[in-house]
Write a protein that holds these residues in place. Structure first.
Motif, PDB file in Angstrom:
ATOM      1  N   VAL A  54       6.756   8.736   6.236  1.00  0.00           N
ATOM      2  CA  VAL A  54       6.004   7.575   6.731  1.00  0.00           C
ATOM      3  C   VAL A  54       4.519   7.725   6.402  1.00  0.00           C
ATOM      4  CG1 VAL A  54       5.334   6.286   8.806  1.00  0.00           C
ATOM      5  CG2 VAL A  54       7.680   7.095   8.536  1.00  0.00           C
ATOM      6  N   GLY A  55       4.041   8.973   6.415  1.00  0.00           N
ATOM      7  CA  GLY A  55       2.634   9.219   6.127  1.00  0.00           C
ATOM      8  C   GLY A  55       2.276   9.160   4.648  1.00  0.00           C
ATOM      9  N   GLY A  56       3.274   8.968   3.785  1.00  0.00           N
ATOM     10  CA  GLY A  56       2.979   8.782   2.366  1.00  0.00           C
ATOM     11  C   GLY A  56       3.334   9.941   1.465  1.00  0.00           C
ATOM     12  N   VAL A  57       3.929  11.002   2.006  1.00  0.00           N
ATOM     13  CA  VAL A  57       4.294  12.147   1.174  1.00  0.00           C
ATOM     14  C   VAL A  57       5.419  11.781   0.210  1.00  0.00           C
ATOM     15  CG1 VAL A  57       5.196  14.521   1.234  1.00  0.00           C
ATOM     16  CG2 VAL A  57       3.489  13.789   2.883  1.00  0.00           C
ATOM     17  N   GLY A  58       6.181  10.725   0.550  1.00  0.00           N
ATOM     18  CA  GLY A  58       7.256  10.278  -0.328  1.00  0.00           C
ATOM     19  C   GLY A  58       6.764   9.985  -1.734  1.00  0.00           C
ATOM     20  N   SER A 133      10.114   5.045   2.852  1.00  0.00           N
ATOM     21  CA  SER A 133       9.982   3.724   2.220  1.00  0.00           C
ATOM     22  C   SER A 133      10.449   2.616   3.149  1.00  0.00           C
ATOM     23  CB  SER A 133      10.790   3.670   0.923  1.00  0.00           C
ATOM     24  OG  SER A 133      10.314   4.623   0.017  1.00  0.00           O
ATOM     25  N   ILE A 134      11.598   2.831   3.801  1.00  0.00           N
ATOM     26  CA  ILE A 134      12.120   1.811   4.716  1.00  0.00           C
ATOM     27  C   ILE A 134      11.179   1.633   5.904  1.00  0.00           C
ATOM     28  CG2 ILE A 134      14.025   1.215   6.272  1.00  0.00           C
ATOM     29  CD1 ILE A 134      15.877   2.785   4.347  1.00  0.00           C
ATOM     30  N   ASP A 140       2.906  -2.255  10.683  1.00  0.00           N
ATOM     31  CA  ASP A 140       2.286  -1.559  11.812  1.00  0.00           C
ATOM     32  C   ASP A 140       3.308  -0.901  12.739  1.00  0.00           C
ATOM     33  OD1 ASP A 140      -0.170  -2.302  10.887  1.00  0.00           O
ATOM     34  OD2 ASP A 140      -0.353  -4.050  12.198  1.00  0.00           O
ATOM     35  N   ASP A 141       4.568  -1.319  12.632  1.00  0.00           N
ATOM     36  CA  ASP A 141       5.617  -0.746  13.479  1.00  0.00           C
ATOM     37  C   ASP A 141       6.325   0.439  12.826  1.00  0.00           C
ATOM     38  OD1 ASP A 141       5.178  -2.567  15.516  1.00  0.00           O
ATOM     39  OD2 ASP A 141       6.648  -4.003  14.744  1.00  0.00           O
ATOM     40  N   ARG A 142       5.798   0.907  11.692  1.00  0.00           N
ATOM     41  CA  ARG A 142       6.499   1.965  10.951  1.00  0.00           C
ATOM     42  C   ARG A 142       6.656   3.249  11.770  1.00  0.00           C
ATOM     43  NH1 ARG A 142       1.432   1.433   9.020  1.00  0.00           N
ATOM     44  NH2 ARG A 142       0.130   3.300   8.779  1.00  0.00           N
TER      45      ARG A 142
END
Length: 198
Positions: A54-58, A133-134, A140-142
């Motif tokens: 969720v923090g972008g490491v993907g 990604s999903i 904002d609700d991620r």
């Protein structure tokens, strides 16, 4: 808040599939051996990996395929060795006594749990990249989605580990361990081959 339920269901759908980690949790539960430790490591690891996604490491995982290739081969070798060891154990399975249950130190169990979790490249693809990604599609609700997915992991690993622990009377039968070791060995070798062939 409406993102928690989709996160929970998505997390469960990815984690419930039979794999190396689940097989190990099941085995430890039946053996009544450091179940809380194994469950905690698996659940916390999932939460960390989900948060990373969720923090972008993907994006980092996606942009560095070489790292995933290295993990793929190391993971395949580890799973193959684990699978062969399980098949070997199946030939010598006996009823598990309390002394057998305490034969492995908590550090050895923790190391194996961490290895089965982090040496599997699919954990980075499924938990970090896909769930991340999903989750990010929820804007904002991620983080609520991530909380739901992490809750799914806690529920699954707790249910699997302690559910198996409550059925541990089966561990008194040598035939139970033979069947379990054969199944685990076959699953691990199949996962190893799947990783090796990409």
């Amino acid at each position: 808040m409406t993102a928690i339920l989709p996160g929970l269901l998505t997390g469960l759908s990815l984690i419930v599939a039979i794999g190396a980690q689940n097989a190990f949790v099941l085995r430890q539960g039946l053996a009544r051996h450091h179940v809380g430790l194994v469950v905690a490591i698996c659940a916390v690891s999932d939460a960390v990996l989900i948060a990373a996604g969720v923090g972008g490491v993907g994006a980092v995982v996606r942009d560095h395929p070489t790292a995933l290739q290295v993990l793929r081969w190391v993971g395949a070798a580890y799973l193959l060795a684990y699978g062969l060891r399980s098949l070997w154990s199946a030939r010598h399975s006996e009823a598990l006594t309390p002394a057998d249950r305490s034969a492995r130190s908590w550090t050895a169990v923790a190391a194996m749990t961490l290895a089965l979790t982090y040496l599997n490249p699919h954990v980075y693809l499924d938990t970090v990249l896909m769930l991340g990604s999903i989750a990010n599609q929820h804007g904002d609700d991620r983080w609520w989605f991530a909380l739901g997915a992490a809750t799914g992991s806690v529920l699954w690993f707790t249910g699997l580990g302690y559910g198996a622990r409550s059925a541990s009377r089966l561990a008194a039968r040598p035939s139970t361990w033979r069947v379990l070791d054969v199944l685990i060995g076959v699953v691990m070798i199949a996962l190893s081959v799947r990783l090796a062939v990409g």
